[in-house]
Design a protein around this motif. Structure first.
Motif, PDB file in Angstrom:
ATOM      1  N   ALA A  11       0.831  -1.210   0.000  1.00 33.60           N
ATOM      2  CA  ALA A  11       0.000   0.000   0.000  1.00 33.60           C
ATOM      3  C   ALA A  11       0.862   1.255   0.000  1.00 33.60           C
ATOM      4  O   ALA A  11       0.571   2.224  -0.703  1.00 33.60           O
ATOM      5  CB  ALA A  11      -0.926   0.001   1.216  1.00 33.60           C
ATOM      6  N   HIS A  15       0.716   4.127  -2.925  1.00 33.21           N
ATOM      7  CA  HIS A  15       0.225   5.477  -2.639  1.00 33.21           C
ATOM      8  C   HIS A  15       1.344   6.496  -2.462  1.00 33.21           C
ATOM      9  O   HIS A  15       1.088   7.712  -2.561  1.00 33.21           O
ATOM     10  CB  HIS A  15      -0.661   5.457  -1.393  1.00 33.21           C
ATOM     11  CG  HIS A  15      -1.928   4.691  -1.570  1.00 33.21           C
ATOM     12  ND1 HIS A  15      -3.047   5.230  -2.173  1.00 33.21           N
ATOM     13  CD2 HIS A  15      -2.263   3.414  -1.245  1.00 33.21           C
ATOM     14  CE1 HIS A  15      -4.010   4.332  -2.201  1.00 33.21           C
ATOM     15  NE2 HIS A  15      -3.577   3.224  -1.640  1.00 33.21           N
ATOM     16  N   LYS A  20      -2.236   8.208   3.191  1.00 31.33           N
ATOM     17  CA  LYS A  20      -3.113   7.567   2.214  1.00 31.33           C
ATOM     18  C   LYS A  20      -2.995   6.047   2.280  1.00 31.33           C
ATOM     19  O   LYS A  20      -3.977   5.331   2.138  1.00 31.33           O
ATOM     20  CB  LYS A  20      -2.791   8.066   0.808  1.00 31.33           C
ATOM     21  CG  LYS A  20      -3.123   9.540   0.590  1.00 31.33           C
ATOM     22  CD  LYS A  20      -2.764   9.992  -0.811  1.00 31.33           C
ATOM     23  CE  LYS A  20      -3.104  11.464  -1.023  1.00 31.33           C
ATOM     24  NZ  LYS A  20      -2.726  11.939  -2.367  1.00 31.33           N
ATOM     25  N   ALA A  24      -5.956   3.384   3.230  1.00 34.68           N
ATOM     26  CA  ALA A  24      -6.284   2.253   2.360  1.00 34.68           C
ATOM     27  C   ALA A  24      -6.277   0.941   3.133  1.00 34.68           C
ATOM     28  O   ALA A  24      -6.991   0.001   2.775  1.00 34.68           O
ATOM     29  CB  ALA A  24      -5.299   2.188   1.201  1.00 34.68           C
TER      30      ALA A  24
END
Length: 299
Positions: A11, A15, A20, A24
């Motif tokens: 992730a 990102h 962020k 997520a």
């Protein structure tokens, strides 16, 4: 380390932003940051450049991100196999659609799928081909419904519809009253097209270029509806796929004329990873979509 650590790592790579990435993963930013640092301590390797204000991965970090993606993909396959429901139409199914298919196909098939497979939980995702292919490779999506292109070659494909393209012209155009137009009549003409990133752009322009037409470089549409509105405004002519056409041959200032010699078309397929244990599900899904489209077109 655990699977969750791999999810945090991937992730963050996607990102390029701690907040962020944390959102997520549905965790707090300190939690994600702390787990990444704990992972670094555990493996004895720096994954990030701490001196930078941006999220920058070290070479070792980038290699481990790729490996983490493969691990997560295998974990998903393992879960699918362990569920014991590979052939049953139950549980979640994540399907990706391209923008030139999704808005026109989904209203035709979703009610039918819900009625036929009431225990199937559909999660529908729309994006351009390149992004969908990447998500399928990483195991974030189970299958895709899109036009068959070079990028989908590594996957298994089940054809659900061979979709012809029609010529869309303003209603005051010289071709508006024709029943059909020979593709060779496009020789020397300029056509409107979608912008870069849409696979339909290359497919439609391929037929147009073969006929001797050229692309209007002054305008690139972001959607089929933009193309349609530009035609209605008298800005030019274009090719539109069958599923996007209204039932009427003439509507809202646009006339749709069958193209022949050859009939331009694209193959709409359901694509999935070769090793997926959900093949039986995909075959049933493709068969249902194909049957529904046959009924719609016949009707």
């Amino acid at each position: 380390m655990n699977i969750r650590d791999f999810e945090y790592l991937v992730a963050l790579a996607e990102h390029k932003h701690f907040r962020k990435a944390a959102e997520a993963c549905f965790v707090s930013q300190p939690t994600l940051s702390g787990q990444i640092r704990k992972l670094e301590d555990e493996i004895g390797t720096a994954l990030l450049e701490r001196s930078s204000r941006r999220v920058l991965f070290t070479d070792a970090g980038l290699q481990l991100v790729d490996q983490a993606k493969r691990v997560l993909s295998e974990v998903k396959t393992f879960k699918d196999m362990a569920s014991g429901q590979a052939g049953e139409m139950v549980g979640p199914l994540h399907i990706g659609f391209i923008p030139t298919v999704g808005p026109y196909l989904l209203p035709k098939i979703v009610p039918m799928l819900k009625q036929r497979f009431p225990e199937l939980e559909l999660y529908l995702h729309e994006a351009q081909t390149q992004q969908l292919v990447r998500q399928l490779e990483e195991g974030k999506l189970d299958c895709l419904v899109l036009a068959s292109v070079a990028e989908t070659a590594p996957f298994k494909e089940i054809e659900v519809f061979n979709e012809p393209l029609s010529i869309a012209v303003p209603c005051d155009h010289e071709w508006a009253s024709r029943d059909q137009v020979d593709m060779l009549d496009l020789n020397g003409r300029t056509v409107l097209a979608l912008g870069d990133g849409h696979c339909l752009r290359d497919q439609a322009l391929g037929f147009c270029f073969a006929a001797g037409a050229k692309d209007d470089e002054r305008f690139k549409a972001t959607s089929l509806e933009t193309l349609r509105n530009m035609v209605a405004a008298g800005a030019g002519i274009t090719l539109l796929p069958h599923l996007s056409l209204p039932k009427e041959q003439q509507k809202d200032g646009v006339c749709y004329v069958k193209a022949v010699n050859p009939v331009p078309s694209r193959s709409i397929v359901l694509a999935y990873r070769p090793g997926s244990p959900l093949r039986s599900r995909f075959e049933q899904l493709a068969s249902a979509i194909k049957e529904q489209l046959s009924t719609e077109i016949a009707g």
